[in-house]
Motif scaffolding. Structure first.
Motif, PDB file in Angstrom:
ATOM      1  N   PHE A  11       0.842  -1.191   0.000  1.00 44.34           N
ATOM      2  CA  PHE A  11       0.000   0.000   0.000  1.00 44.34           C
ATOM      3  C   PHE A  11       0.878   1.242   0.000  1.00 44.34           C
ATOM      4  CE2 PHE A  11      -1.935   3.405   2.519  1.00 44.34           C
ATOM      5  CZ  PHE A  11      -3.093   3.624   1.809  1.00 44.34           C
ATOM      6  N   ALA A  12       0.592   2.148  -0.885  1.00 48.52           N
ATOM      7  CA  ALA A  12       1.286   3.436  -0.890  1.00 48.52           C
ATOM      8  C   ALA A  12       0.250   4.502  -1.224  1.00 48.52           C
ATOM      9  CB  ALA A  12       2.403   3.442  -1.921  1.00 48.52           C
ATOM     10  N   PRO A  13       0.083   5.487  -0.379  1.00 48.16           N
ATOM     11  CA  PRO A  13      -0.907   6.524  -0.661  1.00 48.16           C
ATOM     12  C   PRO A  13      -0.522   7.311  -1.908  1.00 48.16           C
ATOM     13  CG  PRO A  13       0.395   7.110   1.258  1.00 48.16           C
ATOM     14  CD  PRO A  13       0.797   5.727   0.870  1.00 48.16           C
ATOM     15  N   ARG A  14      -1.499   7.696  -2.671  1.00 49.13           N
ATOM     16  CA  ARG A  14      -1.272   8.496  -3.876  1.00 49.13           C
ATOM     17  C   ARG A  14      -1.032   9.940  -3.452  1.00 49.13           C
ATOM     18  NH1 ARG A  14      -5.050   7.863  -8.849  1.00 49.13           N
ATOM     19  NH2 ARG A  14      -3.335   6.587  -9.550  1.00 49.13           N
ATOM     20  N   ILE A  15       0.053  10.510  -3.928  1.00 44.43           N
ATOM     21  CA  ILE A  15       0.405  11.898  -3.612  1.00 44.43           C
ATOM     22  C   ILE A  15       0.139  12.749  -4.844  1.00 44.43           C
ATOM     23  CG2 ILE A  15       2.259  13.470  -2.960  1.00 44.43           C
ATOM     24  CD1 ILE A  15       3.484  11.065  -1.437  1.00 44.43           C
ATOM     25  N   ASP A  16      -0.710  13.738  -4.684  1.00 47.85           N
ATOM     26  CA  ASP A  16      -1.047  14.634  -5.782  1.00 47.85           C
ATOM     27  C   ASP A  16       0.019  15.699  -5.963  1.00 47.85           C
ATOM     28  OD1 ASP A  16      -3.316  15.870  -7.611  1.00 47.85           O
ATOM     29  OD2 ASP A  16      -2.508  17.498  -6.388  1.00 47.85           O
ATOM     30  N   SER A  17       0.414  16.336  -4.861  1.00 51.91           N
ATOM     31  CA  SER A  17       1.384  17.421  -4.961  1.00 51.91           C
ATOM     32  C   SER A  17       2.053  17.667  -3.624  1.00 51.91           C
ATOM     33  CB  SER A  17       0.709  18.699  -5.461  1.00 51.91           C
ATOM     34  OG  SER A  17      -0.413  18.990  -4.672  1.00 51.91           O
ATOM     35  N   ILE A  18       3.193  18.353  -3.698  1.00 49.81           N
ATOM     36  CA  ILE A  18       3.971  18.707  -2.507  1.00 49.81           C
ATOM     37  C   ILE A  18       4.202  20.211  -2.539  1.00 49.81           C
ATOM     38  CG2 ILE A  18       6.115  18.364  -1.241  1.00 49.81           C
ATOM     39  CD1 ILE A  18       6.352  15.639  -2.696  1.00 49.81           C
ATOM     40  N   PHE A  19       3.869  20.874  -1.440  1.00 50.01           N
ATOM     41  CA  PHE A  19       4.039  22.320  -1.331  1.00 50.01           C
ATOM     42  C   PHE A  19       5.045  22.631  -0.231  1.00 50.01           C
ATOM     43  CE2 PHE A  19      -0.067  21.917  -3.276  1.00 50.01           C
ATOM     44  CZ  PHE A  19      -0.223  23.042  -4.074  1.00 50.01           C
ATOM     45  N   PRO A  20       5.875  23.650  -0.414  1.00 53.92           N
ATOM     46  CA  PRO A  20       6.743  24.082   0.681  1.00 53.92           C
ATOM     47  C   PRO A  20       5.903  24.778   1.756  1.00 53.92           C
ATOM     48  CG  PRO A  20       7.032  25.514  -1.211  1.00 53.92           C
ATOM     49  CD  PRO A  20       6.113  24.409  -1.637  1.00 53.92           C
ATOM     50  N   LEU A  21       6.423  24.825   2.944  1.00 57.96           N
ATOM     51  CA  LEU A  21       5.700  25.415   4.073  1.00 57.96           C
ATOM     52  C   LEU A  21       5.242  26.844   3.767  1.00 57.96           C
ATOM     53  CD1 LEU A  21       4.713  25.033   6.966  1.00 57.96           C
ATOM     54  CD2 LEU A  21       6.944  25.845   7.753  1.00 57.96           C
ATOM     55  N   ALA A  22       6.037  27.583   3.048  1.00 57.55           N
ATOM     56  CA  ALA A  22       5.690  28.971   2.731  1.00 57.55           C
ATOM     57  C   ALA A  22       4.456  29.077   1.831  1.00 57.55           C
ATOM     58  CB  ALA A  22       6.877  29.664   2.065  1.00 57.55           C
ATOM     59  N   GLU A  23       4.060  27.975   1.194  1.00 61.38           N
ATOM     60  CA  GLU A  23       2.929  28.003   0.273  1.00 61.38           C
ATOM     61  C   GLU A  23       1.700  27.259   0.811  1.00 61.38           C
ATOM     62  OE1 GLU A  23       3.990  26.950  -3.724  1.00 61.38           O
ATOM     63  OE2 GLU A  23       5.876  28.057  -3.589  1.00 61.38           O
TER      64      GLU A  23
END
Length: 53
Positions: A19-31
């Motif tokens: 099982f691996a969750p699908r990741i749509d996007s990664i944002f930096p903390l500032a965003e």
């Protein structure tokens, strides 16, 4: 929410590597505001992650 037994089964599946969750996007903390905005995008498919470091 599921039962405790369902949670245990999920943990076993994850530990087995099936099982691996699908990741749509990664944002930096500032965003973070943009990340919250992206949550409402109907084209989004998967999790949104916030990179802290």
């Amino acid at each position: 929410m599921g039962s405790m037994e369902e949670f245990r089964r999920l943990i076993r599946v994850r530990e087995a590597g099936d099982f691996a969750p699908r990741i749509d996007s990664i944002f930096p903390l500032a965003e973070v505001p943009a990340a919250f905005g992206h949550l409402e995008d109907p084209a989004r498919l998967g999790k949104i992650l916030i990179r802290i470091a």
